[in-house]
Design a protein around this motif. Sequence first.
Motif, PDB file in Angstrom:
ATOM      1  N   LEU A  77       0.772  -1.126  -0.137  1.00 12.74           N
ATOM      2  CA  LEU A  77      -0.028   0.062   0.120  1.00 12.74           C
ATOM      3  C   LEU A  77       0.861   1.173  -0.168  1.00 12.74           C
ATOM      4  O   LEU A  77       0.539   2.297  -0.738  1.00 12.74           O
ATOM      5  N   TYR A  78       1.955   1.292   0.828  1.00  7.82           N
ATOM      6  CA  TYR A  78       2.609   2.568   1.112  1.00  7.82           C
ATOM      7  C   TYR A  78       4.038   2.837   0.539  1.00  7.82           C
ATOM      8  O   TYR A  78       4.544   3.817   0.439  1.00  7.82           O
ATOM      9  N   GLY A  79       4.637   1.737   0.107  1.00  4.26           N
ATOM     10  CA  GLY A  79       6.075   1.686  -0.294  1.00  4.26           C
ATOM     11  C   GLY A  79       6.781   2.133   0.535  1.00  4.26           C
ATOM     12  O   GLY A  79       7.120   1.976   1.762  1.00  4.26           O
ATOM     13  N   ASN A  80       7.583   3.293   0.077  1.00  3.19           N
ATOM     14  CA  ASN A  80       8.643   4.139   0.940  1.00  3.19           C
ATOM     15  C   ASN A  80       7.987   4.765   2.015  1.00  3.19           C
ATOM     16  O   ASN A  80       8.615   5.053   2.998  1.00  3.19           O
ATOM     17  N   HIS A  81       6.630   4.844   2.031  1.00  5.35           N
ATOM     18  CA  HIS A  81       6.050   5.898   3.033  1.00  5.35           C
ATOM     19  C   HIS A  81       5.491   4.797   4.099  1.00  5.35           C
ATOM     20  O   HIS A  81       4.818   5.229   4.998  1.00  5.35           O
ATOM     21  N   PHE A  82       5.964   3.647   4.005  1.00  6.43           N
ATOM     22  CA  PHE A  82       5.410   2.417   5.117  1.00  6.43           C
ATOM     23  C   PHE A  82       5.591   3.069   6.382  1.00  6.43           C
ATOM     24  O   PHE A  82       4.540   3.055   7.214  1.00  6.43           O
ATOM     25  N   HIS A  83       6.627   3.662   6.873  1.00  5.68           N
ATOM     26  CA  HIS A  83       6.710   3.978   8.514  1.00  5.68           C
ATOM     27  C   HIS A  83       6.061   5.224   8.777  1.00  5.68           C
ATOM     28  O   HIS A  83       5.626   5.189  10.086  1.00  5.68           O
ATOM     29  N   ASN A  84       5.700   5.982   7.791  1.00  2.00           N
ATOM     30  CA  ASN A  84       4.683   6.988   8.155  1.00  2.00           C
ATOM     31  C   ASN A  84       3.263   6.775   8.093  1.00  2.00           C
ATOM     32  O   ASN A  84       2.203   7.495   8.942  1.00  2.00           O
ATOM     33  N   MET A  85       2.868   5.537   7.722  1.00  2.65           N
ATOM     34  CA  MET A  85       1.368   5.270   7.525  1.00  2.65           C
ATOM     35  C   MET A  85       0.951   4.243   8.202  1.00  2.65           C
ATOM     36  O   MET A  85      -0.266   3.910   8.107  1.00  2.65           O
ATOM     37  N   ILE A  86       1.711   3.547   9.180  1.00  3.06           N
ATOM     38  CA  ILE A  86       1.448   2.582   9.987  1.00  3.06           C
ATOM     39  C   ILE A  86       1.673   2.609  11.173  1.00  3.06           C
ATOM     40  O   ILE A  86       2.767   3.238  11.838  1.00  3.06           O
ATOM     41  N   LEU A  87       0.840   2.572  12.416  1.00  2.00           N
ATOM     42  CA  LEU A  87       1.230   2.340  13.756  1.00  2.00           C
ATOM     43  C   LEU A  87       1.145   0.996  14.113  1.00  2.00           C
ATOM     44  O   LEU A  87       0.089  -0.001  14.222  1.00  2.00           O
ATOM     45  N   GLU A  88       2.229   0.474  14.650  1.00  2.00           N
ATOM     46  CA  GLU A  88       2.362  -1.056  15.202  1.00  2.00           C
ATOM     47  C   GLU A  88       2.596  -0.819  16.507  1.00  2.00           C
ATOM     48  O   GLU A  88       3.552  -0.365  17.031  1.00  2.00           O
ATOM     49  N   LEU A  89       1.616  -1.357  17.043  1.00  2.00           N
ATOM     50  CA  LEU A  89       1.621  -1.892  18.709  1.00  2.00           C
ATOM     51  C   LEU A  89       1.475  -3.178  19.042  1.00  2.00           C
ATOM     52  O   LEU A  89       0.882  -4.205  18.450  1.00  2.00           O
ATOM     53  N   ASN A  90       2.322  -3.706  20.094  1.00  2.00           N
ATOM     54  CA  ASN A  90       2.182  -5.141  20.609  1.00  2.00           C
ATOM     55  C   ASN A  90       1.125  -4.970  21.931  1.00  2.00           C
ATOM     56  O   ASN A  90       1.650  -4.333  22.726  1.00  2.00           O
ATOM     57  N   ALA A  91      -0.088  -5.565  21.662  1.00  2.00           N
ATOM     58  CA  ALA A  91      -0.958  -5.278  22.743  1.00  2.00           C
ATOM     59  C   ALA A  91      -0.654  -5.959  24.107  1.00  2.00           C
ATOM     60  O   ALA A  91      -1.252  -5.670  24.896  1.00  2.00           O
ATOM     61  N   SER A  92       0.033  -6.674  23.967  1.00  3.91           N
ATOM     62  CA  SER A  92       0.512  -7.542  25.270  1.00  3.91           C
ATOM     63  C   SER A  92       1.352  -6.550  26.065  1.00  3.91           C
ATOM     64  O   SER A  92       1.209  -6.568  27.438  1.00  3.91           O
ATOM     65  N   ASP A  93       1.926  -5.809  25.373  1.00  8.18           N
ATOM     66  CA  ASP A  93       2.496  -4.528  26.202  1.00  8.18           C
ATOM     67  C   ASP A  93       1.795  -3.313  26.479  1.00  8.18           C
ATOM     68  O   ASP A  93       1.736  -2.875  27.403  1.00  8.18           O
ATOM     69  N   ASP A  94       1.288  -2.834  25.317  1.00  3.02           N
ATOM     70  CA  ASP A  94       0.476  -1.663  25.295  1.00  3.02           C
ATOM     71  C   ASP A  94      -1.216  -2.132  25.287  1.00  3.02           C
ATOM     72  O   ASP A  94      -1.583  -1.941  24.099  1.00  3.02           O
ATOM     73  N   ARG A  95      -1.554  -2.229  26.605  1.00  3.70           N
ATOM     74  CA  ARG A  95      -2.832  -2.936  26.412  1.00  3.70           C
ATOM     75  C   ARG A  95      -3.850  -2.603  27.020  1.00  3.70           C
ATOM     76  O   ARG A  95      -5.007  -2.830  27.012  1.00  3.70           O
ATOM     77  N   GLY A  96      -3.826  -1.225  27.592  1.00  2.59           N
ATOM     78  CA  GLY A  96      -4.665  -0.669  28.489  1.00  2.59           C
ATOM     79  C   GLY A  96      -5.348   0.375  27.672  1.00  2.59           C
ATOM     80  O   GLY A  96      -5.072   0.608  26.528  1.00  2.59           O
ATOM     81  N   ILE A  97      -6.297   0.804  28.499  1.00  2.00           N
ATOM     82  CA  ILE A  97      -7.448   1.985  27.893  1.00  2.00           C
ATOM     83  C   ILE A  97      -6.657   3.053  27.499  1.00  2.00           C
ATOM     84  O   ILE A  97      -6.749   3.816  26.360  1.00  2.00           O
ATOM     85  N   ASP A  98      -5.733   3.680  28.003  1.00  3.84           N
ATOM     86  CA  ASP A  98      -5.187   4.807  27.989  1.00  3.84           C
ATOM     87  C   ASP A  98      -4.233   4.865  26.618  1.00  3.84           C
ATOM     88  O   ASP A  98      -3.929   5.755  25.773  1.00  3.84           O
ATOM     89  N   VAL A  99      -3.890   3.582  26.259  1.00  5.04           N
ATOM     90  CA  VAL A  99      -3.149   3.329  25.025  1.00  5.04           C
ATOM     91  C   VAL A  99      -4.020   3.804  23.707  1.00  5.04           C
ATOM     92  O   VAL A  99      -3.796   4.413  22.823  1.00  5.04           O
ATOM     93  N   VAL A 100      -5.258   3.123  23.831  1.00  5.37           N
ATOM     94  CA  VAL A 100      -6.303   3.290  22.787  1.00  5.37           C
ATOM     95  C   VAL A 100      -6.805   4.820  22.878  1.00  5.37           C
ATOM     96  O   VAL A 100      -6.746   5.344  21.739  1.00  5.37           O
ATOM     97  N   ARG A 101      -6.945   5.591  23.864  1.00  7.96           N
ATOM     98  CA  ARG A 101      -7.315   6.938  23.859  1.00  7.96           C
ATOM     99  C   ARG A 101      -6.187   7.924  23.409  1.00  7.96           C
ATOM    100  O   ARG A 101      -6.422   8.943  23.035  1.00  7.96           O
TER     101      ARG A 101
END
Length: 343
Positions: A77-101
Amino acid sequence: MSETATPMEVEQSSDKSKITPWVEKYRPHSLADVAAHRDIIDTIDRLTSENKLPHLLLYGPPGTGKTSTILAVARKLYGNHFHNMILELNASDDRGIDVVRQQIQDFASTHSFSFGAKAHVKLVLLDEADAMTKDAQFALRRVIEKYTKSTRFALICNHVNKIIPALQSRCTRFRFAPLDTSHVTDRLKHVIAAEGLDVSESGLAALVRLSNGDMRKALNILQSTHMASQQITEEAVHLCTGNPLPKDIERISYLLLNESFATTFSGISEMKTKKGLALVDIIREVTMFAFRIRMPADIRAQLINDLADIEYRLSFGCNDKLQLGSLISSFTPVRSALVAAAK
């Protein structure tokens, strides 16, 4: 003026390549490179090409290509813009409601970029989403509803039953089953050839069998065994992973089917101590062996159930000696059935 790499830079680059985990080094970079699940991959590829990508929920056992598939979609989808267009989170570390908000909502609320004449939605990748708290999942549901026009969400998990129905209903679900042995074998052969490894046929078979359809596990075992031994044989693979050798399981199976309780108990205990075997690994191998013994279906089912119960109790730290006694006792009906069949 062109820049020439210094010998030190070349050496550092070479060293970095050597220490890179093969799981990352050989991770598929495009959807065409994903080893299996062609029906799922082709469907997602078509949706991506037609700019109709929905919210996704990919679930199934570890090492079956879920994360690799989503990352390949993002690269397409994004080619060279990959890192600007995707937010990658591991929910086992960042799993609380504050991360969502905060993190997720802040990312989703920003404007999407346009590459040429084509506008792209952003992508939020939540790995191990089944580790998210219920409150966080309910909050995520509202964020998905609010920012659907500008953002797509991809949830990855092992246990789909831990995802609330409200989230499941907003995503297109795809189940990634354990990989076929042929797919694991083909991918391992590719890595073996690329790395120039010396792997025997029995060693390759051991890698495939111990991976249980988990490509990540297969590559990790292969790399670990290579670091410990120049030649990757069946014995080297088992020694590296701590799994019992086939000849050890044959001996244990003989004891379980032929010897008295006391002889079997002392024999298996001695093997465990001498070879450093874990009872839980013995249970798993004996379970596989149980499928190869000729016995009535009801006795086989009971034996498999008993072995699963023992493995479950071991996972909670129950006494090894008690569970070894349970293992030996669980084979009593099998021995009786074999004696009756012989008569």
